[in-house]
Structures are given as C-alpha cells and as structure tokens.
Design an enzyme around this catalytic site. Structure first.
Site, PDB file in Angstrom:
ATOM      1  CE  LYS A   1     -10.449 -18.766  28.610  1.00  0.00           C
ATOM      2  NZ  LYS A   1     -10.835 -19.275  26.739  1.00  0.00           N
TER       3      LYS A   1
ATOM      4  CG  ASP B   1     -10.983 -22.710  26.884  1.00  0.00           C
ATOM      5  OD1 ASP B   1     -11.260 -21.894  26.006  1.00  0.00           O
ATOM      6  OD2 ASP B   1     -10.300 -22.684  27.504  1.00  0.00           O
TER       7      ASP B   1
HETATM    8  P1  NAD Z   1     -11.525 -29.580  24.267  1.00  0.00           P
HETATM    9  O1  NAD Z   1     -11.729 -29.779  25.684  1.00  0.00           O
HETATM   10  O2  NAD Z   1     -12.581 -29.667  23.336  1.00  0.00           O
HETATM   11  O3  NAD Z   1     -10.487 -30.517  23.248  1.00  0.00           O
HETATM   12  C1  NAD Z   1      -9.126 -30.378  23.829  1.00  0.00           C
HETATM   13  C2  NAD Z   1      -8.596 -30.855  22.286  1.00  0.00           C
HETATM   14  O4  NAD Z   1      -7.172 -30.785  22.563  1.00  0.00           O
HETATM   15  C3  NAD Z   1      -8.731 -32.679  22.932  1.00  0.00           C
HETATM   16  O5  NAD Z   1      -8.437 -33.811  21.974  1.00  0.00           O
HETATM   17  C4  NAD Z   1      -7.694 -32.814  23.771  1.00  0.00           C
HETATM   18  O6  NAD Z   1      -7.254 -34.532  24.005  1.00  0.00           O
HETATM   19  C5  NAD Z   1      -6.397 -32.232  22.811  1.00  0.00           C
HETATM   20  N1  NAD Z   1      -4.621 -31.829  24.182  1.00  0.00           N
HETATM   21  C6  NAD Z   1      -5.177 -31.928  24.657  1.00  0.00           C
HETATM   22  N2  NAD Z   1      -3.955 -31.845  25.477  1.00  0.00           N
HETATM   23  C7  NAD Z   1      -2.810 -32.124  24.348  1.00  0.00           C
HETATM   24  C8  NAD Z   1      -2.142 -32.290  24.465  1.00  0.00           C
HETATM   25  N3  NAD Z   1      -0.597 -32.296  25.188  1.00  0.00           N
HETATM   26  N4  NAD Z   1      -1.346 -32.306  22.646  1.00  0.00           N
HETATM   27  C9  NAD Z   1      -2.415 -33.033  21.886  1.00  0.00           C
HETATM   28  N5  NAD Z   1      -3.415 -32.703  22.173  1.00  0.00           N
HETATM   29  C10 NAD Z   1      -3.543 -32.097  23.859  1.00  0.00           C
HETATM   30  O7  NAD Z   1     -11.046 -28.153  23.557  1.00  0.00           O
HETATM   31  P2  NAD Z   1     -11.387 -27.114  23.475  1.00  0.00           P
HETATM   32  O8  NAD Z   1     -12.432 -26.371  22.753  1.00  0.00           O
HETATM   33  O9  NAD Z   1     -11.538 -27.705  21.407  1.00  0.00           O
HETATM   34  O10 NAD Z   1     -10.320 -25.971  22.958  1.00  0.00           O
HETATM   35  C11 NAD Z   1      -9.129 -25.946  22.219  1.00  0.00           C
HETATM   36  C12 NAD Z   1      -8.568 -24.488  22.151  1.00  0.00           C
HETATM   37  O11 NAD Z   1      -9.587 -23.665  21.309  1.00  0.00           O
HETATM   38  C13 NAD Z   1      -7.953 -24.492  23.300  1.00  0.00           C
HETATM   39  O12 NAD Z   1      -7.190 -23.331  23.115  1.00  0.00           O
HETATM   40  C14 NAD Z   1      -9.738 -23.104  23.738  1.00  0.00           C
HETATM   41  O13 NAD Z   1      -8.944 -22.552  24.533  1.00  0.00           O
HETATM   42  C15 NAD Z   1      -9.751 -22.834  22.395  1.00  0.00           C
HETATM   43  N6  NAD Z   1     -10.678 -22.137  22.549  1.00  0.00           N
HETATM   44  C16 NAD Z   1     -11.726 -22.897  22.651  1.00  0.00           C
HETATM   45  C17 NAD Z   1     -13.028 -22.427  22.151  1.00  0.00           C
HETATM   46  C18 NAD Z   1     -14.710 -22.930  22.121  1.00  0.00           C
HETATM   47  O14 NAD Z   1     -15.305 -22.395  21.547  1.00  0.00           O
HETATM   48  N7  NAD Z   1     -14.523 -24.301  22.598  1.00  0.00           N
HETATM   49  C19 NAD Z   1     -13.573 -20.932  21.348  1.00  0.00           C
HETATM   50  C20 NAD Z   1     -12.150 -20.136  21.264  1.00  0.00           C
HETATM   51  C21 NAD Z   1     -10.553 -20.984  21.379  1.00  0.00           C
END
Ligand code: NAD
Length: 416
Positions: free
Chosen positions: A108, A148
C-alpha cells in the site's frame, strides 16, 4: 456504556491476524514473518506550491508480503495517512490477493496531504514526485500501484508518465489508468460492481430479497457511487448515502443516476433536491437490509455497533469495522462480509489490466465482468464454506483462509 476501544487500524489488523493464526496453530516464527512487512519506504516530497511556497510532504510505500507474486496495492492521498495506516492496508492486500487467488503480494502507498486543498497543478506535482521517489522499489514484476482514496485514473496517468521518463514506457507499472493510456475497461467501477456481486451471494445465504431490499451506503466516491448504481440495477432501493460533508436521505429511494450527475457538477452530494440532510452517524443507524460502508476505516465501533439496524453489512471500505464492533455485531447476529473479500473487485480487475498490459492485448468488457464475477464469487464461497466448516466468523475465516494460502508458498520458498 462506552468501553475503552483500540481503534488503531494497524493494531486491529494485527489482532485479527493473531486470532486466525491461533486457530491455524501457526508457529511463532511464522507469525513473526507474516506480521512484519518486507519493506517500508518513507519519502520526502518537496513541492513548489502555486504561491511560490515550498511544502514538504511525506509519502509511504509499504510492501507487506511478496511470496505469492509482485506486490500490489493502491495509493491513498489523505490528511490522515500515516505509516501505521499504510502498514495495515498493505497487510490487508496480502490477505485479499490470497483469498481471490491472484498472483500478487500485498502493498500500500500513501501521501499525507489534503487533495481538496491542492490545485490541479499541485496535485500533478505530488503524484509525479511520489512516483519519482518510490520508483526504486517498484516495477511491473516487483510492485504495481493503483488508485485508492482521492487518487484516480488521472493520478495513475501522471505516475506512469513519470516512471517512463527514467525507465522507458511501461504500461504495467500502475493499474487503474485511463483506458486510452492502457487502462482496462471496467476497472473504474470494478470495486463497486464486485461488491454488488458479493451482496447478491450474501443475500442468498442470509435470506434477503435483494430485488425488494433497502440499502444504505456511506461514502459516495468511486466505490460508494458505483455500488449504489449497481444496487439500483439489482432492484434495491438506496435510501441514504453520504460523503465527507454528511448524508442525504429519501425513504422512497434516491435517484442515483441524477445524484452522480449532481455530485460531478457540484463536487458533493449535499443539497441534492428531494432529500433530507442527515449526519454520517445517523446514516449508519438507519433501518435497512444492506449497509455498505464505502468511505473510511473505523466508522463502525463499539459504541455505535449496538445501534446498527441492518440485516447484513458488506464492507466496501477497508477496515470500516473495529474488532469490538465485530463482537457486538456477531452477538446480534448481524453478518459482516469482510473487506478483504467484499472490496476485492478493484484488485481483481487491476490484475486483468496488468495481464492485458503484459500481453499487449485488450479484452472486451463482457469478458472482464464475466471473469470478475467468477473470481469474486469463488472467493466469497471459499470464505463462507471455510467459516461454516470450521465454525468461525466470516472475519476470522477470511484471515485464516488467506494465511493458509500465503504460508504454503512461504514454506515452499524456504522462508526467505
Ligand atoms: P474516493 O476518494 O473515491 O471516495 C471516498 C468517499 O468517502 C467520498 O465520497 C468522500 O467524501 C467520503 N468520505 C471521506 N471522508 C469521509 C467521512 N469522514 N465520512 C463519510 N464519508 C467520507 O475513495 P474510494 O476509492 O471510493 O475508496 C473508498 C474506500 O474503499 C476506501 O476505504 C478504500 O480503501 C476502499 N477501496 C477502494 C478501492 C478502489 O478501487 N478505489 C478498492 C478497494 C477498496
């Protein structure tokens, strides 16, 4: 009554490991080897800001275990990024890639920064500086970063471009790239899509009628908004979603297509017509069939776990549930489908992107989605069956199943 709770994500992840390792009767030397990361890199990133000021950011790349293949894992840009968070997320990648049986280890990366406060040129400088500082430990057969939180296809394009300056054009150096630049069809929505494939399986196992279900999603970024879109396609009513500014609610179901458009135009979901405002805390406690946390870690903890009103929780975010919350939810018979299977759709299609890049060949979207569904469903079934056969929670089963796969190759390699 509130109890003292450990919410350090790295300590939580290590405790989850210990629980599974105890079940597997892993030797102390095996535990030591599997708990400690192979390599940790911390880098200094001086950036000349638009106003002329020189700011020094800190970046990390942590490679947890590479015995099953090159390291793989996303890069997060967030103010809360620190070495402990990246350590935990790197370890989760090792277990995730093992469950779904793709030939990668776990890594990561992250930069401690608030991208909302950066201009587009500053963001590009951060992405390129990060790549130029970590390029000594990565490579298409060594470690392959991906998006991410707060990083996307554009950020991957900048990183690939920067890597190419020193090492020559290398498509397979990052995944999650824009499609015209070697990205895979279906990668952007893969985590949300995969999560909904998991929801479909879990609904069968836990007697939920998906077509008439009610769903709540925390987070409306890449993962949350795509999960919402695919839940609606399955006939589910998504009554509440949120972002960092708070939640919105409509008991009749939100118009997700219009909401995605609204977010893209305004930068947030707040103020969306035909919805009531609510806090992120209130949203998690809404009565629903399926709760999908898709934002940050540690949002379901001891104090609010007793107030969760969902029939199942499907963890699209990494580590959204603390250990103490897990125990409360287990005692209340609320199944939690663990992150390391529920959100593995992203890394599965990242694997497909890497394979296509190495083959210099592209697959069509139907083929990608078919392969994604097959692989993620198998991973879910493997964990579910393992839990039943061994009378374990899905959480412990997911770790134990993955650890068994990793330790097998560690032994074959001769431990080193
Ligand atoms: P992103 O940046 O596209 O979106 C994150 C979202 O969470 C946004 O809507 C943001 O406003 C919201 N957010 C941030 N802080 C917050 C808070 N305190 N309370 C409520 N909402 C909040 O990120 P993403 O890629 O969608 O990732 C989201 C989660 O999924 C993370 O835990 C990430 O590690 C996990 N994840 C992502 C992927 C991927 O392919 N992008 C893969 C596996 C896991």
């Amino acid at each position: 009554m509130s109890i003292q709770e450990n919410v350090n994500i790295n300590e939580n992840t290590q405790l989850l490991f210990d629980r599974a390792a105890e079940f597997l009767k892993i030797s102390d030397e095996g535990k030591r080897l599997l708990k400690s990361p192979y390599r940790e890199l911390t880098v200094q990133m001086p950036i000349r800001m638009d106003n002329g000021e020189l700011k020094v950011f800190t970046g990390y790349r942590i490679q947890h275990n590479g015995s099953r293949g090159p390291y793989k894992g996303g890069v997060r840009f967030h103010p809360a990024v620190d070495i402990d968070e990246i350590r935990a997320l790197a370890a989760l990648m090792t277990w995730k890639t093992a469950i779904i049986n793709i030939p990668f280890g776990g890594a990561k990366g992250g930069v401690t920064c608030d991208p909302k406060k950066l201009s587009i040129t500053e963001l590009e400088k951060v992405a390129k500086s990060y790549m130029s500082k970590i390029d000594l430990v990565i490579g298409p057969y060594r470690d392959i970063p991906a998006p991410d939180m707060n990083t996307n296809a554009q950020v991957m394009a900048w990183m690939m471009s920067e890597y190419g300056k020193k090492h020559g054009h290398t498509l397979a150096i990052v995944t999650g790239k824009p499609v015209p630049l070697g990205g895979s069809l279906g990668r952007e929505e893969a985590t949300g899509r995969g999560c909904v494939y998991i929801v479909k399986e879990a609904c069968k196992d836990y007697g939920i009628d998906l077509q008439n279900s009610v769903c709540v999603i925390q987070g409306f970024g890449n993962v949350g908004s795509n999960a919402a879109k695919f839940m609606v396609e399955e006939g589910s009513k998504v009554i509440a979603v949120s972002d960092v500014r708070g939640g919105i609610y409509n008991s009749k179901g939100l118009d997700i297509a219009a909401l995605i458009k609204y977010r893209d135009e305004t930068g947030s979901i707040s103020g969306f017509p035909d919805s009531e405002k609510m806090s992120n805390e209130e949203l998690l406690e809404l009565p629903c069939d399926i709760l999908i946390p898709a934002a940050l870690e540690g949002v379901i903890y001891y104090d609010n776990a007793s107030k969760i009103n969902a029939k199942i929780i499907v963890e699209a975010a990494n580590a959204p549930t603390t250990i103490k919350a897990d125990e409360v939810l287990e005692s209340r018979n609320i199944p939690v489908i663990p992150d390391i299977i529920a959100n593995s759709g992203g890394v599965i299609v990242s694997y497909f992107e890497w394979v296509q890049n190495l083959q210099q060949f592209t697959w069509d979207l139907d083929e990608i989605n078919f392969k994604l569904k097959k692989r993620i469903t198998k991973g879910y079934r493997d964990v579910y069956n393992y839990a039943k056969e061994n009378n374990l929670s899905l959480r412990t089963a997911s770790f134990a199943f993955a650890i068994e796969r990793v330790i097998e190759v560690v032994k074959l390699r001769g431990w080193g």
